[in-house]
Design an enzyme around this catalytic site. Structure first.
Site, PDB file in Angstrom:
ATOM      1  CB  ILE A  20      -1.309   0.222   1.272  1.00 35.92           C
ATOM      2  CG1 ILE A  20      -0.039  -0.291   2.691  1.00 35.92           C
ATOM      3  CG2 ILE A  20      -2.104  -1.133   1.180  1.00 35.92           C
ATOM      4  CD1 ILE A  20      -1.085   0.024   3.848  1.00 35.92           C
ATOM      5  N   GLY A  21       2.231   1.074   0.148  1.00 37.29           N
ATOM      6  CA  GLY A  21       2.994   2.298   0.047  1.00 37.29           C
ATOM      7  C   GLY A  21       4.459   1.797  -0.062  1.00 37.29           C
ATOM      8  CD  GLU A  22       7.050   2.983  -3.923  1.00 38.16           C
ATOM      9  OE1 GLU A  22       7.816   3.457  -4.679  1.00 38.16           O
ATOM     10  OE2 GLU A  22       6.047   2.197  -4.498  1.00 38.16           O
ATOM     11  N   GLY A  23       8.457   4.228   0.717  1.00 39.47           N
ATOM     12  CA  GLY A  23       9.136   5.403   1.309  1.00 39.47           C
ATOM     13  C   GLY A  23      10.493   5.353   1.574  1.00 39.47           C
ATOM     14  N   GLY A  26      11.592   1.996   3.183  1.00 40.55           N
ATOM     15  CA  GLY A  26      11.432   0.830   2.320  1.00 40.55           C
ATOM     16  C   GLY A  26      10.037   0.660   1.742  1.00 40.55           C
ATOM     17  CB  VAL A  27       8.171  -1.609   0.647  1.00 39.91           C
ATOM     18  CG1 VAL A  27       8.588  -3.015   1.487  1.00 39.91           C
ATOM     19  CG2 VAL A  27       6.912  -1.999  -0.089  1.00 39.91           C
ATOM     20  CE  LYS A  60       5.600   3.020   8.759  1.00 38.53           C
ATOM     21  NZ  LYS A  60       6.239   4.456   9.290  1.00 38.53           N
ATOM     22  CG  ASP A 150       9.113  15.842   7.813  1.00 41.41           C
ATOM     23  OD1 ASP A 150       9.018  16.922   7.376  1.00 41.41           O
ATOM     24  OD2 ASP A 150       8.968  14.780   7.287  1.00 41.41           O
TER      25      ASP A 150
END
Length: 524
Positions: A20-23, A26-27, A60, A150
């Site tokens: 559902i996501g990556e960043g 990692g993933v 994650k 952030d």
């Protein structure tokens, strides 16, 4: 998630589902607790929150041998903030093969998602109600001796998530700790969080200058632009910038151009400094309380205790003077004819706060660092999520990770030298980029604090200027995933060859080097 193989089970009883996501870390995958009900893994004291069998979670994955591991410190932050309203529960942290994994509550879309679905503008009412929740979340973090560093809409998510059943029906649910409030706002992604005072003595960290940048340029405070140590005031000022972003649709310092990134971010900082908060009110179309908020945040001293109740009262005043009420009805509840957001109709929630890139890609591969060439895009099916994450790590490890070999560091040194002369932002040297190797363990309980962790309490007797160069623990940059290749080598070449940079000031800095985190390539 029927007929799961053992290769898809992590943490003993969590089944790994679709990506559902990556960043930058990692993933991330959607997951599910398949064995039994269990409590959050929050240290010696068990948390009262229980995750039920078949409850969805977010999982994650992060390579264990990354240069700047994020998930371990993120788990520490969740332990510190355990029990706070609007903070997801961490159910498990450990190691699976060559990866660290962190399992937390599955949440819904981010405020950035909802902002886009609502036409890139929130009403005064929605902004005030959202602002009150956001201030409360930041206050809770500060009360636990942390600063976030952030602040951005991508890192604030609502409780309600939606899933599509095998029959094609939309299933709506809320995070296990939300008390069934679908619009409860959560803060996630604590990879940049840092302790600003000793938890026992409450001694504040000292003021320093010439600090490396950390945060997102669009929203960061003026002091952060000028290399000053961040404290609580900077989180609050960043919140003020986010509020104006919601009300205006954009900020005056978006779209600025400069020959290189160093000059671009200095230009953004100077623009923020020159503009009076009253100039952001669009001829009084925006309640003056938002300008008052920003003035107050910018007037705070480095170690001054903010008056959070006063800031929340400003939002209440803005509602009252405009004959509005805090009734819990947000703009996104009016989407789709009053039915609210829908995962089938609206763009799929991309879970910004979990660290994945903003999917709004305008085709500018140099700016967004995304390879959209169908001939080179990897579309090969991947057997398991862990293999998928490992393939991502291996590709990036061979191309763009910072090598500990000085001979292979030549190109990185060249990039640093390009922006170093006469710069207010002093990049770290190569020697400071090397992190000591941490012992690997199977569970969090045996992990000891290191000097590089942002969660080591400050001690005045051990204050060392060199430590300030190493006190950030920020996300790494290695997320070439199976269906999206992020080519950092081409980005570095672009930075060296192109004489005009994009207007994408919504970039997140890693304070170790002047290099983008992959979660920051968001279009303006």
């Amino acid at each position: 998630m029927s007929q799961r193989s053992s290769q898809h089970i992590v943490g003993i009883h969590y089944a790994v589902g679709p990506k559902i996501g990556e960043g930058s870390f990692g993933v991330i995958f959607e997951g599910e607790n398949i064995l039994h009900s269990c409590q959050a893994q929050t240290g010696s004291k068990r948390d009262s929150s229980i995750i039920m069998a078949n409850e969805p979670v977010a999982i994650k994955f992060e390579p264990r041998h990354s240069d700047a591991p994020q998930l371990r410190d993120e788990f520490r932050a969740y332990r510190i903030l355990n029990g706070c309203v609007g903070i997801p529960h961490a159910y498990y942290f450990g190691q699976e093969g060559m990866h660290n994994i962190l399992i937390i509550d599955l949440l819904g879309p981010s405020l950035e998602d909802l902002f886009e679905w609502c036409g890139r503008k929130f009403s005064v009412k929605t902004t005030c109600m959202v602002a009150k929740q956001m201030i409360d979340r930041v206050r809770a973090i500060h009360d636990h001796d942390l600063i976030y560093r952030d602040i951005k809409p991508d890192n604030f998510l609502i409780s309600q998530y939606q899933r599509i059943s095998p029959e094609g029906k939309v299933i709506k649910s809320c995070a296990s700790s939300s008390n069934n409030d679908p619009n409860l706002i959560y803060m996630v992604d604590f990879g940049m969080a840092k302790q600003y005072r000793d938890p026992r003595t409450k001694q504040h960290i000292p003021y320093r200058e010439r600090k490396s940048l950390s945060g997102t340029a669009r929203y960061m405070s003026i002091n952060t632009h000028f290399g000053r140590e961040q404290s609580r005031r900077d989180d609050l000022e960043s919140l003020g910038h986010v509020f104006f972003y919601f009300l205006r649709g954009s900020l005056p310092w978006q779209g600025l151009k400069a020959p290189n990134n160093k000059l671009k971010y200095e230009k953004i900082g100077m623009t923020k400094q020159k503009l009076n908060p009253d100039d952001l009110l669009l001829n009084n179309a925006i309640p003056y309380q938002f300008a008052t908020y920003l003035k107050y945040a910018r007037s705070l001293k480095f170690d001054e205790d903010p008056d959070y109740d006063y800031l929340i009262s400003l939002m209440d005043d803005a509602l009252r003077l405009n004959d509005l009420k805090d009734d819990g009805h947000y703009d996104w509840m009016d989407l789709n004819g009053g039915k609210g957001w829908n995962i089938k109709i609206n763009r799929r929630a991309n879970l910004h706060g979990y660290g994945n890139p903003n999917p709004r890609v305008n085709g500018n591969t140099a700016r967004n660092n995304v390879n959209t060439n169908s001939k080179t895009r990897n579309t090969t099916p991947v057997a398991t999520p862990k293999q998928q994450a490992q393939n991502s790590y291996n590709k990036d490890n061979s191309k763009s990770r910072i090598s500990s070999n000085p001979q292979s560091f030549t190109k990185q040194q060249h990039v640093l030298k390009k922006i170093e002369p006469n710069s207010k932002y002093i990049p770290e040297t190569h020697s400071n980029l090397q992190r000591p190797i941490k012992s690997q363990s199977q569970t969090y309980d045996s992990i000891s604090h290191t000097q590089n962790s942002p969660f080591v309490p400050y001690s005045s007797s051990k204050a060392n200027p060199k430590r300030s160069n190493n006190e950030h623990n920020l996300p790494n940059h290695y997320t070439n995933l199976a269906n999206k290749n992020i080519n950092y080598q081409s980005q570095r070449n672009y930075e060296q060859e192109n004489d005009a940079y994009s207007d994408d000031e919504n970039d997140t800095f890693c304070s170790k080097i002047y290099k983008y985190c992959c979660c920051c390539f968001c279009c303006c």
